[in-house]
Design a protein around this motif. Structure first.
Motif, PDB file in Angstrom:
ATOM      1  N   TYR A 215     -31.051 -98.050 -29.810  1.00 31.64           N
ATOM      2  CA  TYR A 215     -30.067 -98.153 -28.730  1.00 31.64           C
ATOM      3  C   TYR A 215     -30.555 -99.188 -27.725  1.00 31.64           C
ATOM      4  CZ  TYR A 215     -26.404 -96.781 -25.493  1.00 31.64           C
ATOM      5  OH  TYR A 215     -25.293 -96.791 -24.694  1.00 31.64           O
ATOM      6  N   MET A 216     -29.719-100.186 -27.453  1.00 36.11           N
ATOM      7  CA  MET A 216     -30.140-101.296 -26.607  1.00 36.11           C
ATOM      8  C   MET A 216     -30.599-100.828 -25.221  1.00 36.11           C
ATOM      9  SD  MET A 216     -28.005-104.696 -25.475  1.00 36.11           S
ATOM     10  CE  MET A 216     -27.150-103.858 -24.150  1.00 36.11           C
ATOM     11  N   GLY A 217     -31.696-101.389 -24.771  1.00 33.93           N
ATOM     12  CA  GLY A 217     -32.195-101.090 -23.439  1.00 33.93           C
ATOM     13  C   GLY A 217     -33.329-100.091 -23.417  1.00 33.93           C
ATOM     14  N   PHE A 218     -33.630 -99.469 -24.573  1.00 38.74           N
ATOM     15  CA  PHE A 218     -34.712 -98.489 -24.638  1.00 38.74           C
ATOM     16  C   PHE A 218     -35.645 -98.867 -25.779  1.00 38.74           C
ATOM     17  CE2 PHE A 218     -31.147 -96.376 -22.633  1.00 38.74           C
ATOM     18  CZ  PHE A 218     -31.745 -95.772 -21.530  1.00 38.74           C
ATOM     19  N   PRO A 219     -36.498 -99.871 -25.554  1.00 41.89           N
ATOM     20  CA  PRO A 219     -37.342-100.391 -26.642  1.00 41.89           C
ATOM     21  C   PRO A 219     -38.311 -99.373 -27.209  1.00 41.89           C
ATOM     22  CG  PRO A 219     -38.024-101.295 -24.513  1.00 41.89           C
ATOM     23  CD  PRO A 219     -36.724-100.606 -24.281  1.00 41.89           C
ATOM     24  N   THR A 220     -38.704 -98.378 -26.424  1.00 40.07           N
ATOM     25  CA  THR A 220     -39.623 -97.360 -26.940  1.00 40.07           C
ATOM     26  C   THR A 220     -38.872 -96.111 -27.384  1.00 40.07           C
ATOM     27  OG1 THR A 220     -40.002 -96.476 -24.702  1.00 40.07           O
ATOM     28  CG2 THR A 220     -41.514 -98.182 -25.491  1.00 40.07           C
ATOM     29  N   GLY A 221     -37.547 -96.171 -27.366  1.00 38.57           N
ATOM     30  CA  GLY A 221     -36.744 -95.045 -27.816  1.00 38.57           C
ATOM     31  C   GLY A 221     -36.421 -94.070 -26.694  1.00 38.57           C
ATOM     32  N   ILE A 222     -35.417 -93.246 -26.940  1.00 46.53           N
ATOM     33  CA  ILE A 222     -35.004 -92.209 -25.986  1.00 46.53           C
ATOM     34  C   ILE A 222     -34.385 -91.070 -26.792  1.00 46.53           C
ATOM     35  CG2 ILE A 222     -32.731 -93.285 -25.637  1.00 46.53           C
ATOM     36  CD1 ILE A 222     -32.831 -92.217 -22.741  1.00 46.53           C
ATOM     37  N   SER A 223     -34.585 -89.863 -26.342  1.00 52.14           N
ATOM     38  CA  SER A 223     -33.972 -88.739 -27.056  1.00 52.14           C
ATOM     39  C   SER A 223     -32.475 -88.735 -26.796  1.00 52.14           C
ATOM     40  CB  SER A 223     -34.584 -87.410 -26.606  1.00 52.14           C
ATOM     41  OG  SER A 223     -34.119 -87.048 -25.320  1.00 52.14           O
ATOM     42  N   GLY A 224     -31.724 -88.201 -27.750  1.00 54.49           N
ATOM     43  CA  GLY A 224     -30.283 -88.128 -27.575  1.00 54.49           C
ATOM     44  C   GLY A 224     -29.898 -87.289 -26.373  1.00 54.49           C
ATOM     45  N   ALA A 225     -30.643 -86.193 -26.138  1.00 51.61           N
ATOM     46  CA  ALA A 225     -30.341 -85.321 -25.006  1.00 51.61           C
ATOM     47  C   ALA A 225     -30.534 -86.053 -23.681  1.00 51.61           C
ATOM     48  CB  ALA A 225     -31.221 -84.075 -25.057  1.00 51.61           C
ATOM     49  N   ASP A 226     -31.606 -86.844 -23.573  1.00 50.94           N
ATOM     50  CA  ASP A 226     -31.842 -87.579 -22.329  1.00 50.94           C
ATOM     51  C   ASP A 226     -30.784 -88.655 -22.110  1.00 50.94           C
ATOM     52  OD1 ASP A 226     -34.028 -86.141 -21.537  1.00 50.94           O
ATOM     53  OD2 ASP A 226     -35.501 -87.518 -22.370  1.00 50.94           O
ATOM     54  N   LEU A 227     -30.438 -89.362 -23.183  1.00 51.19           N
ATOM     55  CA  LEU A 227     -29.458 -90.441 -23.062  1.00 51.19           C
ATOM     56  C   LEU A 227     -28.114 -89.905 -22.583  1.00 51.19           C
ATOM     57  CD1 LEU A 227     -28.711 -93.436 -23.535  1.00 51.19           C
ATOM     58  CD2 LEU A 227     -28.055 -92.784 -25.859  1.00 51.19           C
ATOM     59  N   VAL A 228     -27.608 -88.888 -23.259  1.00 50.97           N
ATOM     60  CA  VAL A 228     -26.298 -88.359 -22.895  1.00 50.97           C
ATOM     61  C   VAL A 228     -26.390 -87.559 -21.599  1.00 50.97           C
ATOM     62  CG1 VAL A 228     -24.308 -87.051 -23.698  1.00 50.97           C
ATOM     63  CG2 VAL A 228     -25.684 -88.312 -25.331  1.00 50.97           C
ATOM     64  N   GLY A 229     -27.536 -86.937 -21.346  1.00 54.17           N
ATOM     65  CA  GLY A 229     -27.716 -86.209 -20.096  1.00 54.17           C
ATOM     66  C   GLY A 229     -27.607 -87.107 -18.885  1.00 54.17           C
ATOM     67  N   ARG A 230     -28.132 -88.310 -18.985  1.00 56.37           N
ATOM     68  CA  ARG A 230     -27.992 -89.263 -17.885  1.00 56.37           C
ATOM     69  C   ARG A 230     -26.525 -89.608 -17.665  1.00 56.37           C
ATOM     70  NH1 ARG A 230     -32.953 -93.638 -18.261  1.00 56.37           N
ATOM     71  NH2 ARG A 230     -34.647 -92.139 -18.544  1.00 56.37           N
ATOM     72  N   GLY A 231     -25.789 -89.739 -18.777  1.00 54.68           N
ATOM     73  CA  GLY A 231     -24.365 -90.012 -18.657  1.00 54.68           C
ATOM     74  C   GLY A 231     -23.624 -88.870 -17.986  1.00 54.68           C
ATOM     75  N   GLU A 232     -24.007 -87.635 -18.301  1.00 51.98           N
ATOM     76  CA  GLU A 232     -23.374 -86.475 -17.668  1.00 51.98           C
ATOM     77  C   GLU A 232     -23.546 -86.525 -16.152  1.00 51.98           C
ATOM     78  OE1 GLU A 232     -23.743 -81.602 -17.455  1.00 51.98           O
ATOM     79  OE2 GLU A 232     -25.322 -82.812 -18.369  1.00 51.98           O
ATOM     80  N   ILE A 233     -24.759 -86.849 -15.705  1.00 52.21           N
ATOM     81  CA  ILE A 233     -25.008 -86.924 -14.266  1.00 52.21           C
ATOM     82  C   ILE A 233     -24.137 -88.000 -13.624  1.00 52.21           C
ATOM     83  CG2 ILE A 233     -26.752 -87.440 -12.512  1.00 52.21           C
ATOM     84  CD1 ILE A 233     -28.831 -86.236 -14.455  1.00 52.21           C
ATOM     85  N   GLN A 234     -24.011 -89.152 -14.288  1.00 54.95           N
ATOM     86  CA  GLN A 234     -23.138 -90.208 -13.776  1.00 54.95           C
ATOM     87  C   GLN A 234     -21.710 -89.710 -13.656  1.00 54.95           C
ATOM     88  OE1 GLN A 234     -24.526 -93.216 -16.800  1.00 54.95           O
ATOM     89  NE2 GLN A 234     -24.095 -94.614 -15.124  1.00 54.95           N
ATOM     90  N   ALA A 235     -21.235 -89.022 -14.695  1.00 55.91           N
ATOM     91  CA  ALA A 235     -19.859 -88.537 -14.683  1.00 55.91           C
ATOM     92  C   ALA A 235     -19.644 -87.518 -13.560  1.00 55.91           C
ATOM     93  CB  ALA A 235     -19.513 -87.926 -16.040  1.00 55.91           C
TER      94      ALA A 235
END
Length: 537
Positions: free
Chosen positions: A272-292
């Motif tokens: 996923y672009m922007g996370f060169p060392t990787g990110i968990s799916g829960a963290d990625l979508v969790g950040r989106g939830e907070i934005q929403a």
């Protein structure tokens, strides 16, 4: 991810400025509080935002009634954490240490201010998120699960809490602390239970029960109406939620398991672009939830749509609790779910050796043991890589002759290079063995025709993904596999429009979609322009 300390250090350098404080004064009330006075009771809904102008406040652990670690607040700081955004209960109470002065802003007015002043919102949300991470990482607050190893129901609670980033800790069933806690809560010692505070203990709880108590299921009144109903909170649904809120649309997101969907079970997404060392799916979508949430979008879970009908003003969805909610438009983002394999005793072992996700919770019950992963897609590959960190050995079972056509090359190369992982092609599980929990499986090698038995207490099934579309009640056209048809094929003027104007489909549930997180996020963001047009026509 940045540490809690780094987040707070940043906020100390950039506290709410004078303009923000003036806005708080206009929206709220200045209040004098005496030493020892409780501003927020732990375990109660968060009703107000407290900004400290003079004095000292402390966070209070609901189970003990004592200060939570060294968590105190001084002038220019404020009380709260992420549940403030959802209207959920507070995991920590708040009490005045000395006579103090606060500005108290009602929650609904504070949320309005945050939408009007994004710079203030950024500071508040960052601090709230950092505090939640501290509770999760330290395991010093939140839920207490007593007897996790002895209860399949508690395992489901732990999985639900972890996937939704809810803080929890565990106590052995026979520990002195567990016995004392049971007596404090008025429960019989020796029973598995979930403890929220000294007055609230659940001995027979489901994720739904927990969500209701914590205020996560968003009690909706029958007939609630909004601009857009988003069904599914995976990457596509949460992306749509962010952009719907940003465009001023009233939006509600329904999710029946956990924020993140199937992607939320992925321990590491590396492409996923922007996370060169990787990110968990829960963290990625969790950040989106907070934005929403920051933009005013609401979430309800675990809550499922079971039927949909057309009305004069749009659509009406019937939820699994019988409530009917109305929306001018609907975004179908329900993704796919793994099929239940036709194996005897499968249901008996689900949650007790058979799993459909590979997160920290599931992995802990397979530590230092041999495990098997069924599946040939990226989700199965990521699960195998994650499980190899703690399992003695991981066996990847594939029905086909290879993984080359179904798995990303970088992931396949890593599996092949890992000595702790063995890929078995042309194989399938034919029998399950065990008493109260899974103890082994019989595997058929279709090349040789021979059976062999694997002693294991962890079988991870990640195969046969099927779309979640039954609830659409025949309103939109589906392909022969149940995926939603969109775009030119059904005469829609949008790649995400369906055969029914006002209903859109994004992400994995859409026929012909690219089954990748990045594409799902893109579809969720792009579809909102057409939703906006439909709502305002």
């Amino acid at each position: 991810m940045e540490s809690f300390a780094a987040d707070l250090a940043t906020m100390v350098r950039t506290p709410l400025d004078d303009g923000h404080v003036r806005a708080l004064r206009r929206a709220g009330t200045e209040r004098q509080v005496r030493a020892g006075e409780v501003l927020q009771q732990g375990g109660a809904p968060m009703h107000a935002f407290f900004y400290l102008t003079d004095g000292e406040l402390e966070a209070v652990e609901p189970l003990t009634g004592e200060r939570y670690g060294d968590a105190t607040l001084g002038p220019t700081q404020f009380y709260g954490e992420l549940n403030f955004l959802t209207g959920g209960v507070s995991f920590m109470g708040c009490r005045a240490v000395i006579d103090s002065t606060v500005i108290e802003v009602p929650r609904d007015r504070m949320l309005q201010l945050m939408s009007e002043i994004p710079e203030m919102s950024d500071i508040v949300v960052t601090v709230f998120a950092a505090r939640r991470r501290r509770i999760v990482e330290t395991q010093e607050g939140g839920l207490t699960l007593v007897g996790l190893d002895q209860s399949r129901d508690l395992r489901r609670i732990a999985a639900f809490a972890s996937r939704n980033r809810l803080p929890w800790r565990e106590l052995p069933l026979d520990s002195d602390e567990a016995r004392a806690l049971a007596q404090t809560c008025g429960e019989k010692p020796g029973l598995p239970m979930v403890v929220l505070d000294r007055q609230t203990a659940l001995t027979d709880a489901t994720p739904g029960d927990l969500a209701r108590i914590l205020g996560l299921d968003l009690a909706l009144e029958d007939g609630t109406e909004m601009d857009v109903l988003i069904v599914g909170a995976g990457p596509a649904g949460v992306s749509a939620a962010v952009y719907a809120g940003a465009e001023g649309l009233s939006a509600l997101v329904l999710e029946d398991i956990a924020i993140g969907g199937q992607a939320g079970t992925s321990s590491r997404i590396e492409n996923y672009m922007g996370f060169p060392t990787g990110i968990s799916g829960a963290d990625l979508v969790g950040r989106g939830e907070i934005q929403a949430l920051k933009f005013g979008t609401r979430f309800a879970m675990p809550r499922r749509a079971v039927a949909l009908e057309k009305t004069e003003t749009g659509f009406c969805a019937t939820l699994d609790n019988g409530v009917r909610t109305h929306a001018r438009s609907v975004i179908v983002a329900t993704g796919v779910q793994y099929r239940r394999m036709p194996l005897d005793r499968l249901e008996e072992f689900e949650g007790a050796g058979i799993y459909y996700a590979a997160t920290e919770i599931e992995a802990r019950f397979s530590r230092d043991a041999e495990v098997a992963v069924i599946g040939g897609g990226n989700s199965a590959g990521q699960a195998a890589m994650y499980l190899s960190r703690s399992a003695r050995h991981v066996h990847v079972l594939v029905r086909g002759p290879s993984l080359a056509s179904s798995m990303s090359d970088y992931l396949l190369s890593r599996l092949q290079a890992d000595p702790g992982i063995t890929i078995h092609t042309r194989t399938e599980v034919t029998e399950l063995h065990g008493e109260a929990a899974l103890e082994g499986v019989t595997i058929c090698d279709k090349t040789s025709g021979q059976d062999w038995r694997l002693k294991t207490r962890g079988l991870f099934i990640m195969v046969g993904a099927a779309p979640n579309t039954d609830w659409l009640s025949g309103l939109v056209a589906l392909d022969d596999k149940g995926f939603v048809k969109t775009g030119e094929e059904v005469g829609a003027d949008s790649p995400y429009g369906t055969s029914e104007p006002g209903i859109f489909a994004v992400g994995d549930v859409r026929a012909g979609s690219v089954k990748r997180v990045a594409s799902a996020v893109g579809e969720g963001s792009v579809v909102i322009s057409k939703v906006w047009q439909h709502v305002h026509d």
